[in-house]
Design an enzyme around this catalytic site. Structure first.
Site, PDB file in Angstrom:
ATOM      1  NE  ARG A 186       2.237   5.262  -8.437  1.00 39.83           N
ATOM      2  CZ  ARG A 186       2.827   6.265  -7.805  1.00 39.83           C
ATOM      3  NH1 ARG A 186       2.978   7.447  -8.411  1.00 39.83           N
ATOM      4  NH2 ARG A 186       3.256   6.120  -6.577  1.00 39.83           N
ATOM      5  CE  LYS A 331      -1.599   5.277  -5.260  1.00 38.58           C
ATOM      6  NZ  LYS A 331      -1.419   3.896  -4.863  1.00 38.58           N
ATOM      7  CG  HIS A 350      -1.899   7.222  -0.728  1.00 36.97           C
ATOM      8  ND1 HIS A 350      -0.534   7.362  -0.716  1.00 36.97           N
ATOM      9  CD2 HIS A 350      -2.127   6.001  -1.278  1.00 36.97           C
ATOM     10  CE1 HIS A 350       0.026   6.284  -1.236  1.00 36.97           C
ATOM     11  NE2 HIS A 350      -0.910   5.440  -1.577  1.00 36.97           N
ATOM     12  CB  SER A 368       5.226   3.845  -2.086  1.00 33.55           C
ATOM     13  OG  SER A 368       5.270   2.583  -2.665  1.00 33.55           O
ATOM     14  CE  LYS A 372      -0.588   3.553   1.340  1.00 33.01           C
ATOM     15  NZ  LYS A 372       0.873   3.687   1.244  1.00 33.01           N
ATOM     16  CB  THR A 373      -0.827  -3.291   1.756  1.00 25.72           C
ATOM     17  OG1 THR A 373      -1.162  -2.317   0.767  1.00 25.72           O
ATOM     18  CG2 THR A 373      -1.462  -4.621   1.371  1.00 25.72           C
ATOM     19  CG  ASP A 387      -3.052   2.357  -2.020  1.00 20.61           C
ATOM     20  OD1 ASP A 387      -2.066   2.486  -1.288  1.00 20.61           O
ATOM     21  OD2 ASP A 387      -3.141   2.890  -3.140  1.00 20.61           O
ATOM     22  NE  ARG A 452       3.716  -2.252  -5.396  1.00 18.39           N
ATOM     23  CZ  ARG A 452       3.274  -1.400  -4.476  1.00 18.39           C
ATOM     24  NH1 ARG A 452       2.139  -1.619  -3.847  1.00 18.39           N
ATOM     25  NH2 ARG A 452       3.967  -0.324  -4.190  1.00 18.39           N
TER      26      ARG A 452
HETATM   27  N1  LIG Z   1       7.736  -2.912  11.059  1.00 18.18           N
HETATM   28  C1  LIG Z   1       7.147  -2.987   9.873  1.00 18.18           C
HETATM   29  N2  LIG Z   1       5.921  -2.425   9.665  1.00 18.18           N
HETATM   30  C2  LIG Z   1       5.336  -2.479   8.469  1.00 18.18           C
HETATM   31  N3  LIG Z   1       5.876  -3.062   7.375  1.00 18.18           N
HETATM   32  C3  LIG Z   1       7.092  -3.641   7.511  1.00 18.18           C
HETATM   33  C4  LIG Z   1       7.770  -3.623   8.748  1.00 18.18           C
HETATM   34  N4  LIG Z   1       8.945  -4.271   8.585  1.00 18.18           N
HETATM   35  C5  LIG Z   1       8.990  -4.656   7.305  1.00 18.18           C
HETATM   36  N5  LIG Z   1       7.887  -4.302   6.637  1.00 18.18           N
HETATM   37  C6  LIG Z   1       7.651  -4.555   5.199  1.00 18.18           C
HETATM   38  O1  LIG Z   1       7.466  -3.289   4.548  1.00 18.18           O
HETATM   39  C7  LIG Z   1       6.582  -3.401   3.455  1.00 18.18           C
HETATM   40  C8  LIG Z   1       5.394  -2.456   3.602  1.00 18.18           C
HETATM   41  O2  LIG Z   1       4.730  -2.430   2.361  1.00 18.18           O
HETATM   42  P1  LIG Z   1       3.188  -2.177   2.105  1.00 18.18           P
HETATM   43  O3  LIG Z   1       2.754  -2.972   0.922  1.00 18.18           O
HETATM   44  O4  LIG Z   1       2.406  -2.382   3.348  1.00 18.18           O
HETATM   45  O5  LIG Z   1       3.284  -0.648   1.700  1.00 18.18           O
HETATM   46  P2  LIG Z   1       2.126   0.381   1.398  1.00 18.18           P
HETATM   47  O6  LIG Z   1       2.194   1.453   2.425  1.00 18.18           O
HETATM   48  O7  LIG Z   1       0.851  -0.345   1.257  1.00 18.18           O
HETATM   49  O8  LIG Z   1       2.629   1.008   0.012  1.00 18.18           O
HETATM   50  P3  LIG Z   1       1.892   1.300  -1.409  1.00 18.18           P
HETATM   51  O9  LIG Z   1       1.108   2.558  -1.270  1.00 18.18           O
HETATM   52  O10 LIG Z   1       3.013   1.444  -2.355  1.00 18.18           O
HETATM   53  O11 LIG Z   1       1.025   0.125  -1.709  1.00 18.18           O
HETATM   54  C9  LIG Z   1       6.125  -4.837   3.412  1.00 18.18           C
HETATM   55  O12 LIG Z   1       6.913  -5.512   2.481  1.00 18.18           O
HETATM   56  C10 LIG Z   1       6.391  -5.320   4.855  1.00 18.18           C
HETATM   57  O13 LIG Z   1       6.629  -6.691   4.921  1.00 18.18           O
HETATM   58  O1  LIG Z   2       0.817   3.154  -7.285  1.00 20.39           O
HETATM   59  C1  LIG Z   2       1.687   2.307  -7.181  1.00 20.39           C
HETATM   60  O2  LIG Z   2       2.395   1.901  -8.105  1.00 20.39           O
HETATM   61  C2  LIG Z   2       1.929   1.669  -5.861  1.00 20.39           C
HETATM   62  C3  LIG Z   2       1.319   2.409  -4.777  1.00 20.39           C
HETATM   63  O3  LIG Z   2       0.320   2.002  -4.216  1.00 20.39           O
HETATM   64  C4  LIG Z   2       1.921   3.698  -4.416  1.00 20.39           C
HETATM   65  O4  LIG Z   2       2.978   4.037  -4.968  1.00 20.39           O
HETATM   66  O5  LIG Z   2       1.361   4.381  -3.560  1.00 20.39           O
HETATM   67 CA   LIG Z   3      -0.247  -1.032  -0.654  1.00 18.39          CA
HETATM   68 MN   LIG Z   4      -0.439   3.349  -2.640  1.00 20.91          MN
END
Ligand SMILES: Nc1ncnc2c1ncn2[C@@H]1O[C@H](COP(=O)(O)OP(=O)(O)OP(=O)(O)O)[C@@H](O)[C@H]1O
Ligand SMILES: O=C([O-])CC(=O)C(=O)O
Ligand SMILES: [Ca+2]
Ligand SMILES: [Mn+2]
Length: 668
Positions: A186, A331, A350, A368, A372-373, A387, A452
């Site tokens: 973004r 977003k 979020h 990010s 979360k995911t 998310d 992604r």
């Molecule tokens: N201990 C841990 N706990 C959680 N995630 C971990 C850990 N170690 C490594 N990771 C890695 O960190 C990344 C977490 O990314 P995730 O997609 O869950 O982020 P998100 O919070 O959903 O972000 P976004 O809002 O950008 O989608 C993954 O690639 C995961 O494999």
């Molecule tokens: O919006 C995006 O590109 C990825 C995301 O989930 C974040 O940054 O929270």
């Molecule tokens: Ca995510």
């Molecule tokens: Mn997000």
């Protein structure tokens, strides 16, 4: 094999195939029919010939019209008793109104369907009745046709992407690999929000706010630029979909875009209407014009680059110029929900969200890449969403219809459910794959680190459909602390939960190409300052009162470094983090023994099942205790100075809570 063509009475007539001579018997098993032998000498296995005189006719047999889900004469409401053609015409008129130029008299001439498939002169849908027919003031642009590809299916979008969009390929697992172009993330600095008499008072403006203002006129200049660009194309994609699984607070959104990639992304990420809901869609509540391939004009007031993402809450419209990163749409709509929902006393979050077998709901906040995911996708629990959520008086609801997972270093072993979701229909952004086998190399960062996957939520086997749940029992704040000084888990009281929610801390490691080894702290209010529209304390006050009312417990979980900062220590093992999360869900951690840490004053458990006890207090994992203390104080200082801007803001009606929150930060 050729698809069976309907013979009109509900039975399929077999064009070719091996089903000849086999039909279902009484018990449901295939019954073998003995062929009546007309002449006992030779066995005749000639299949009936196809019902086509020409190859073109044969090809047309292959494509049968989708059967309507409801008998058309049974449709209720505004669309009752309309012929299919009339309904198409109404849809086109609605889209034509959406795409209308604001400075000329007519909308574009729209036709449905793919230009590549239409040989005869298209039948025009005329602009809405209140518009005048084109007069001599018409320009050439109003004489051309724009084809509308309306809510295409994933299969149709695959074909469009592969045929017309560079960088689109089918990977070995069936997902669609795409390239988002120059932008692979973004562009928050290029986001603009129209400041008018209403938003002037309602929104958060000024220092720290993500809302950089623009005026109505400039918005219309950019809107016209986007609409003209879209109208100049042979075809545009239109998605009509929903946001929010809470039926009473659902929003209808329309996304107009120029790429099949964008249309499939939003098909996956928003809630998909049934054919019946689509027939009754009517006028959208919010419209996105995504002209991302086309830049904004840098001579336009307020523009500082060729990228502009413009939100106009009054007009209920968003314009995208100069970036093809699809996450801007996702977003951007989240920002709209952050404005609309609090007006209805609903908190937008979020966060990820899942539910246990007993109905216990947990929220996962975090910036990010904090997990979360990853952590909401849990094989032992039902996934509500990864998310974006709403918390109303009824409980939680997911805003979206899909998930958007980070793919870097993805492995089948550590994240099986996400791995298996990357199949036909899933959009894979900016990944690298083998030219021949089309196997994706998830370790490869050649295009970007932010690779992604966007997939419909039902691709996760234990998704909870509809995506709603009860009031949360646990509120888990995730921080990826690359300094390595926050404990793997701590239990928070309400004031601490609010302090950390408003701070919104994570520490990312700067890109290696810059040669920077130091972690960089990021503070983003409400774990999503880029998306909130009101002052952070408004959301915080709502969270505090909901957590108090429903007795939710707050937790801080460090998914980042252990054993030292980035460079010396290593990232917390995902397996350990999962054990910690399990212990939170099960209630086991509520009754554990706790001790208090210095500086941050966090309550940390002395034992968690499946996790080595010595890592629970980070000081044990650092060999250089002096460095640990220095780093801890450094991070404490960063928290303190970040919180300065909030100390004079009241949270809720209660002065007491405000004081407690300010006192809940690091103390030294
Ligand atoms: N201990 C841990 N706990 C959680 N995630 C971990 C850990 N170690 C490594 N990771 C890695 O960190 C990344 C977490 O990314 P995730 O997609 O869950 O982020 P998100 O919070 O959903 O972000 P976004 O809002 O950008 O989608 C993954 O690639 C995961 O494999
Ligand atoms: O919006 C995006 O590109 C990825 C995301 O989930 C974040 O940054 O929270
Ligand atoms: Ca995510
Ligand atoms: Mn997000």
């Amino acid at each position: 094999m050729i698809k069976m063509a309907s013979n009109g009475n509900g039975n399929a007539s077999v064009a070719t195939g091996k089903a000849n001579g086999v039909s279902a018997g009484r018990n449901g098993l295939p019954k073998i029919q003995t062929q009546k032998k007309q002449n006992a000498i030779c066995h005749d296995d000639t299949a009936p010939t196809v019902k086509a005189q020409t190859i073109d006719e044969l090809h047309s047999l292959q494509r049968k019209k989708s059967a309507p889900t409801t008998p058309l004469d049974g449709v209720q409401g505004a669309f009752a008793n309309l012929t299919e053609e009339e309904r198409h015409k109404q849809q086109l008129q609605s889209i034509s109104a959406s795409l209308a130029s604001l400075t000329r008299e007519t909308g574009p001439k729209l036709v449905r369907g793919d230009p590549a498939r239409q040989s005869e002169t298209p039948r025009v849908s005329h602009a809405p009745d209140h518009h005048f027919a084109p007069t001599f003031s018409a320009s050439d642009s109003s004489l051309k046709f724009t084809h509308v590809l309306y809510n295409l299916s994933p299969a149709e979008l695959y074909e469009q992407a592969i045929k017309y969009e560079k960088g689109s390929f089918i990977t070995s697992s069936g997902a669609l690999a795409t390239l988002s172009g120059a932008k692979t993330g973004r562009s928050p600095k290029d986001k603009r929000v129209v400041r008018d008499d209403t938003t002037e008072d309602e929104l958060w403006w000024g220092k720290g706010s993500p809302n950089i203002e623009m005026d109505e006129h400039t918005f219309l200049v950019n809107r016209e630029r986007a609409v003209d660009y879209l109208n100049s194309l042979d075809k545009v994609f239109v998605n009509d979909q929903f946001l929010n699984w809470d039926p009473e607070n659902q929003i209808k959104v329309r996304i107009v875009s120029a790429r099949a990639y964008h249309s499939l992304f939003m098909h996956n990420m928003c809630i998909r209407p049934t054919p019946e809901e689509l027939e009754n869609f009517g006028t959208p509540d919010f419209t996105i014009y995504n002209a991302g391939q086309f830049p904004c004009n840098r001579y336009t007031h307020y523009m500082t680059s060729s990228t502009s993402i413009d939100l106009n809450l009054g007009r209920r419209e968003m314009v995208i110029l100069g970036t093809q990163y699809a996450g801007e749409m996702k977003k951007g709509l989240f920002g709209v929900m952050h404005y609309l929902m609090p007006k209805r006393q609903i908190l937008s979050l979020h966060s990820g969200c899942n539910m246990g077998k007993n109905g216990d709901v947990a929220l996962f906040f975090g910036l990010s890449g904090t997990g979360k995911t990853t952590l909401s996708t849990d094989h032992n629990r039902y996934l509500i969403g990864d998310d974006e959520h709403c918390w109303s008086d009824k409980g939680v609801s997911n805003i979206e219809g899909g998930c958007y997972a980070k793919c870097i270093d993805l492995s089948r072993e550590k994240e099986p459910d996400i791995w298996n979701a990357i199949k036909f229909g899933t959009v894979l952004e900016n990944v690298v794959f083998d030219e021949h086998t089309r196997e994706v190399d998830y370790l490869d960062k050649s295009v970007t680190e932010n690779t992604r996957a966007a997939y419909p939520i039902e691709y996760i086997p234990n998704a909870k459909i509809p995506c709603v749940g009860a009031h949360p029992k646990n509120v888990i704040l995730l921080a990826c602390d690359a300094f390595g000084v926050l404990p793997p888990v701590s239990k928070l009281n309400l004031a601490q939960t609010m302090y950390h929610f408003i701070s919104g801390y994570t520490a990312l490691v700067a890109g290696t190409e810059e040669g920077v080894k130091e972690p960089r702290a990021t503070f983003s209010a409400c774990f999503g300052a880029a998306f909130i529209m009101l002052h952070p304390t408004k959301y915080a006050a709502m969270l505090a009162s909901k957590m108090e009312k429903h007795g939710a417990t707050g937790w801080l979980v460090n998914t980042g470094w252990s054993g030292g900062s980035y460079g010396a220590g290593s990232r917390m093992k995902l397996a350990y983090t999962r054990k910690i999360i399990d212990a939170i869900h099960s209630g086991q951690l509520l009754t554990a023994n706790y001790k208090k840490t210095e500086v941050f004053g966090l309550e940390i458990p002395t034992e968690v099942e499946g996790v080595p006890s010595e890592i629970l207090d980070p000081v044990n994992t650092w060999s250089d205790k002096k460095a640990y203390k220095e780093t801890l104080l450094k991070l404490g200082g960063l928290f303190k100075s970040n919180f300065q801007v909030f100390v004079n803001h009241k949270i809720g009606k209660d002065d007491k809570l405000t004081e407690e929150i300010v006192a809940a930060g690091p103390n030294f």
